[in-house]
Design a protein around this motif. Structure first.
Motif, PDB file in Angstrom:
ATOM      1  N   LEU A 202       0.831  -1.209   0.000  1.00  0.00           N
ATOM      2  CA  LEU A 202       0.000   0.000   0.000  1.00  0.00           C
ATOM      3  C   LEU A 202       0.862   1.255   0.000  1.00  0.00           C
ATOM      4  O   LEU A 202       0.537   2.245  -0.670  1.00  0.00           O
ATOM      5  N   ALA A 203       1.959   1.219   0.735  1.00  0.00           N
ATOM      6  CA  ALA A 203       2.866   2.369   0.737  1.00  0.00           C
ATOM      7  C   ALA A 203       3.439   2.596  -0.661  1.00  0.00           C
ATOM      8  O   ALA A 203       3.577   3.742  -1.111  1.00  0.00           O
ATOM      9  N   ALA A 204       3.772   1.504  -1.355  1.00  0.00           N
ATOM     10  CA  ALA A 204       4.289   1.623  -2.718  1.00  0.00           C
ATOM     11  C   ALA A 204       3.224   2.176  -3.659  1.00  0.00           C
ATOM     12  O   ALA A 204       3.515   3.010  -4.538  1.00  0.00           O
ATOM     13  N   LEU A 205       1.982   1.756  -3.492  1.00  0.00           N
ATOM     14  CA  LEU A 205       0.889   2.273  -4.312  1.00  0.00           C
ATOM     15  C   LEU A 205       0.657   3.759  -4.045  1.00  0.00           C
ATOM     16  O   LEU A 205       0.437   4.541  -4.969  1.00  0.00           O
TER      17      LEU A 205
ATOM     18  N   ASP B  16      -3.849  12.469   3.202  1.00  0.00           N
ATOM     19  CA  ASP B  16      -5.233  12.057   3.447  1.00  0.00           C
ATOM     20  C   ASP B  16      -5.640  10.914   2.526  1.00  0.00           C
ATOM     21  O   ASP B  16      -6.319   9.967   2.953  1.00  0.00           O
ATOM     22  N   GLU B  17      -5.246  10.978   1.269  1.00  0.00           N
ATOM     23  CA  GLU B  17      -5.560   9.901   0.326  1.00  0.00           C
ATOM     24  C   GLU B  17      -4.826   8.623   0.707  1.00  0.00           C
ATOM     25  O   GLU B  17      -5.386   7.521   0.589  1.00  0.00           O
ATOM     26  N   ARG B  18      -3.581   8.752   1.160  1.00  0.00           N
ATOM     27  CA  ARG B  18      -2.839   7.574   1.613  1.00  0.00           C
ATOM     28  C   ARG B  18      -3.540   6.909   2.789  1.00  0.00           C
ATOM     29  O   ARG B  18      -3.674   5.681   2.844  1.00  0.00           O
ATOM     30  N   ASP B  19      -3.997   7.718   3.759  1.00  0.00           N
ATOM     31  CA  ASP B  19      -4.714   7.160   4.912  1.00  0.00           C
ATOM     32  C   ASP B  19      -5.984   6.447   4.477  1.00  0.00           C
ATOM     33  O   ASP B  19      -6.323   5.368   4.989  1.00  0.00           O
TER      34      ASP B  19
ATOM     35  N   VAL C 248       6.132  10.236   1.135  1.00  0.00           N
ATOM     36  CA  VAL C 248       6.830  11.267   0.371  1.00  0.00           C
ATOM     37  C   VAL C 248       5.838  12.323  -0.121  1.00  0.00           C
ATOM     38  O   VAL C 248       4.791  11.991  -0.683  1.00  0.00           O
ATOM     39  N   ALA C 249       6.173  13.582   0.097  1.00  0.00           N
ATOM     40  CA  ALA C 249       5.306  14.687  -0.317  1.00  0.00           C
ATOM     41  C   ALA C 249       5.120  14.668  -1.833  1.00  0.00           C
ATOM     42  O   ALA C 249       6.100  14.694  -2.578  1.00  0.00           O
ATOM     43  N   PRO C 250       3.866  14.607  -2.330  1.00  0.00           N
ATOM     44  CA  PRO C 250       3.649  14.554  -3.786  1.00  0.00           C
ATOM     45  C   PRO C 250       4.274  15.726  -4.524  1.00  0.00           C
ATOM     46  O   PRO C 250       4.755  15.572  -5.655  1.00  0.00           O
TER      47      PRO C 250
END
Length: 278
Positions: A67-70, A79-82, A102-104
């Protein structure tokens, strides 16, 4: 795990991106919007079949590492990652205690840098993502875990890590690393990952303890530095740094003045990559 919600979210994020958004060539004209599934698989290191099953409400529950890689590949916000983690049946990562997402905004800049070394660092000196030129110059530490992910930890516990700097510049670099860690320690507190790193280094290194007692505090990056490559020798480079608003991450870019020996060495480094001569 909300399979339907996860599939829909992944499709929507994939279709919202173009190849240029993630550092990929545009290629042939596309009949459908967004990235292809195989491109997402390429960015994450998973198989195309595995990713396809996620978008089709099938397959096993993805791990937190997947999930972190995605999240990184799809350039998700915090927020989207969470949301991605929770939809996949996992607890959202603790933003204060886990390895930073990582900051987009920094990733978008990094994606466009291919001909010069560049990487994103956390405020604990952890390389979060690096382009191929940075990996060729500094080495690839992506497989490291725990405290060993941090440049400052390796500097004071692994003598070989200092060889990328000329010997006469190592005292300055040591002070800079400790001063940077002071900034993170002040922001995150003694019970944070910064505090854990400080305690480990105080126990492991008398040199670190002496520098820590100086109480120097500064987010330091030299404007000009010399780095040593094992095959190409010393390379004089200019250093530019772009911070996130909260100073928790930094994009480090190393460039050489045009028509100089350093520029020629960077061109050779691009060809040589991570290879080493016999």
């Amino acid at each position: 795990m909300d399979r339907t919600g996860l599939a829909a979210f992944l499709r929507s994020r994939r279709e919202a991106l173009q190849p240029g958004d993630v550092g990929l060539p545009d290629g042939a004209r596309r009949r459908a919007p967004g990235l292809r599934r195989e491109e997402v698989a390429q960015l994450t290191g998973m198989s195309v079949d595995y990713y396809t099953r996620l978008e089709q409400n099938r397959g096993p529950q993805p791990s937190e590492q997947m999930l972190a890689a995605l999240a990184r590949a799809l350039r998700l916000t915090d927020d989207e990652r969470d949301y991605l983690f929770r939809t996949a049946g996992h607890t959202a990562p603790d933003r204060r205690g886990s390895l930073p997402h990582v900051a987009p905004a920094l990733l978008r800049v990094l994606d466009r840098l291919d001909d010069t070394p560049a990487m994103v660092l956390s405020n604990l000196g952890e390389p979060l993502v690096a382009n191929r030129m940075a990996q060729a110059l500094f080495g690839d530490v992506s497989a490291r875990t725990g405290l060993a992910r941090s440049d400052v930890y390796r500097w004071f516990t692994e003598p070989d890590s200092r060889e990328v700097y000329p010997e006469d510049d190592r005292p300055r670099q040591a002070r800079a690393l400790v001063a940077n860690l002071r900034v993170a320690y002040g922001a995150m507190g003694p019970r944070s990952r910064a505090g854990e790193l400080v305690r480990a280094l105080l126990s492991a290194s008398d040199e670190f303890a002496e520098l820590w007692d100086r109480h120097e505090v500064a987010a330091r990056f030299e404007d000009h530095k010399t780095l040593v490559h094992p095959e190409l020798g010393p390379i004089e480079l200019d250093c530019q740094v772009l911070f996130t608003e909260d100073q928790s991450q930094a994009l480090l870019v190393l460039t050489a003045a045009p028509h100089t020996e350093a520029a020629e060495k960077l061109a050779l480094l691009s060809v040589l990559g991570s290879q080493r001569f016999g």
